[in-house]
Design a protein around this motif. Structure first.
Motif, mmCIF file in Angstrom:
data_model
loop_
_atom_site.group_PDB
_atom_site.id
_atom_site.type_symbol
_atom_site.label_atom_id
_atom_site.label_comp_id
_atom_site.label_asym_id
_atom_site.label_seq_id
_atom_site.Cartn_x
_atom_site.Cartn_y
_atom_site.Cartn_z
ATOM 1 N N ILE A 1 2.748 7.321 -12.091
ATOM 2 C CA ILE A 1 1.547 6.872 -12.817
ATOM 3 C C ILE A 1 1.025 5.551 -12.232
ATOM 4 O O ILE A 1 0.237 4.846 -12.867
ATOM 5 C CB ILE A 1 1.828 6.693 -14.329
ATOM 6 N N ALA B 1 2.940 2.893 -11.601
ATOM 7 C CA ALA B 1 3.605 1.808 -12.326
ATOM 8 C C ALA B 1 4.022 0.685 -11.395
ATOM 9 O O ALA B 1 4.561 0.926 -10.314
ATOM 10 C CB ALA B 1 4.817 2.358 -13.072
ATOM 11 N N GLU B 2 3.799 -0.551 -11.838
ATOM 12 C CA GLU B 2 4.201 -1.734 -11.086
ATOM 13 C C GLU B 2 5.031 -2.689 -11.945
ATOM 14 O O GLU B 2 6.069 -3.171 -11.508
ATOM 15 C CB GLU B 2 2.959 -2.473 -10.553
ATOM 16 N N THR B 3 4.572 -2.966 -13.143
ATOM 17 C CA THR B 3 5.253 -3.927 -14.002
ATOM 18 C C THR B 3 6.437 -3.265 -14.707
ATOM 19 O O THR B 3 6.514 -2.028 -14.786
ATOM 20 C CB THR B 3 4.291 -4.479 -15.065
ATOM 21 N N GLU C 1 6.981 -2.972 -17.826
ATOM 22 C CA GLU C 1 6.489 -2.154 -18.932
ATOM 23 C C GLU C 1 5.931 -0.824 -18.441
ATOM 24 O O GLU C 1 6.167 0.232 -19.047
ATOM 25 C CB GLU C 1 5.415 -2.914 -19.730
ATOM 26 N N GLU C 2 5.185 -0.862 -17.339
ATOM 27 C CA GLU C 2 4.628 0.372 -16.789
ATOM 28 C C GLU C 2 5.731 1.288 -16.261
ATOM 29 O O GLU C 2 5.676 2.508 -16.436
ATOM 30 C CB GLU C 2 3.642 0.026 -15.666
ATOM 31 N N LEU D 1 7.385 2.944 -19.168
ATOM 32 C CA LEU D 1 6.541 4.028 -19.667
ATOM 33 C C LEU D 1 6.706 5.284 -18.821
ATOM 34 O O LEU D 1 6.824 6.397 -19.354
ATOM 35 C CB LEU D 1 5.080 3.583 -19.662
ATOM 36 N N SER D 2 6.754 5.112 -17.509
ATOM 37 C CA SER D 2 6.904 6.278 -16.627
ATOM 38 C C SER D 2 8.272 6.930 -16.806
ATOM 39 O O SER D 2 8.402 8.149 -16.705
ATOM 40 C CB SER D 2 6.699 5.862 -15.165
#
Length: 365
Positions: free
Chosen positions: A328, A330-332, A334-335, A338-339
């Protein structure tokens, strides 16, 4: 899962105060609907509602119907036909072109029912099956119920007809993990599984584990955190975790117990530790195994295991999700969290995580 946990917790509070709630259960659907059979909401005195079964569109009418059920103490089945123009005129147009049947039944002190059974299954982490009469020519049979846990313990309501044999349906529901409606004698019966929350074991209590534990807890998963470092494995850092344990890496495989409803995510950021942990993880029966880090790192881990006379373990590559999570962007932390939870959810639901816009046919089977 968070929804049913909230309903069970609220129900226990309502019972302690001697109050009666009304449990609403979706028992049959046809066409496109917001929720599927087995979805529930608890209606409490004072118009408080825990859970959602109609996207908010049915709840206003269900509040009125629930109050009638609370007063007369008799279960009731209500049907909503959202394919009819009459519904739109009435003000219930859902936008979903389907039909929904809802069973309302009083629940409270002295009225043992499904929520007590579900609560016991969750507490003992034991799957179960419930069968509920959702339509009958004999109105006294409506909402009568038969329940069986994975240990073989059976209980039923006083108005259950013990001549009804559900052995075949129970086996099918257990295997498919999906509810089904069957017609037996002069009645319709909803047979549904009582599933357990996903058990997520997070191995590695670094800062990037914090959002993963938070997201998983919000979903109602049972989360356990493990780390060999006392400074990181502290309960105050992970308020959403069921437990936080300090365990030496060499003892992790012995201490960490799994089942097919368990997901394990390795995020120690330590190659040798992950290598030792992955060795034990590949021998486990966990339903989901994920390793944080790039694909090249995971291949090195598996090569190390193979070179250490563990060739059979390397053949389990397809079991390991690495890089862990869905793509998705994602980098952080939190992201990334989520993934990861999205991939775990898809895995246990038997889905591949594809965009729904690309899916041919209905969302639900």
């Amino acid at each position: 899962m968070r929804e049913i946990l909230d309903i069970v917790d609220t129900f226990e509070r309502v019972k302690r105060h001697g109050k009666t709630g009304v449990l609403a259960s979706v028992v049959r659907v046809e066409g496109s609907t917001y929720r599927r059979p087995g979805a529930r909401a608890l209606f409490l005195p004072g118009d408080e509602v825990i859970g959602l079964i109609g996207g908010g569109c049915l709840e206003n009418d269900l509040l009125l119907q629930a109050e009638k059920v609370r007063k007369n103490g008799r279960p009731k089945r209500i049907g909503y036909d959202n394919t009819s123009d009459d519904e739109i005129v009435w003000g219930l147009g859902l936008g979903c072109n389907g039909k929904v049947d809802v069973l309302l039944e009083p629940v409270g002190p002295g009225q043992p029912g499904p929520l007590e059974f579900i609560a016991r299954c969750l507490k003992d982490r034991m799957r179960g099956v419930m069968a509920t009469v959702i339509r009958s020519l004999d109105s006294s049979r409506l909402a009568s119920r038969w329940m069986c846990d994975a240990g073989g313990a059976v209980q039923w309501s006083s108005n259950w007809d013990d001549r009804v044999d559900l052995s075949g349906q129970v086996a099918e529901v257990k295997a498919a993990r999906k509810p089904q409606v069957v017609a037996i004698r002069d009645r319709e019966i909803l047979v549904e599984p009582v599933e357990l929350p996903i058990r997520l074991l997070v191995v590695g209590a670094g800062p990037d584990a914090l959002p993963l534990v938070t997201f998983a807890d919000r979903l109602g998963w049972s989360v356990e955190v493990f780390d060999h470092r006392e400074a990181f494995a502290r309960a105050d850092r992970f308020p959403g975790a069921r437990s936080v344990s300090v365990v030496p890496v060499k003892d992790m495989a012995r201490v960490v117990q799994t089942d097919r409803r368990t997901a394990v995510v390795l995020m120690t950021h330590h190659f040798l530790h992950d290598c030792e942990l992955l060795r034990g993880l590949l021998r486990s029966n966990a339903g989901y195994c994920g390793v944080l880090g790039p694909k090249a790192r995971l291949e090195r881990l598996l090569d190390t295991l193979k070179n250490n006379a563990s060739a059979s373990l390397a053949q389990s590559r397809k079991r390991v999700k690495g890089p862990v999570g869905l793509d998705i962007g994602a980098e952080t932390p939190e992201e990334i969290a989520l993934s990861i939870v999205a991939e775990i959810q898809a895995c246990f639901a038997g889905r591949d995580g594809m965009p729904l816009s690309r899916k041919a046919g209905p969302i639900h089977a």
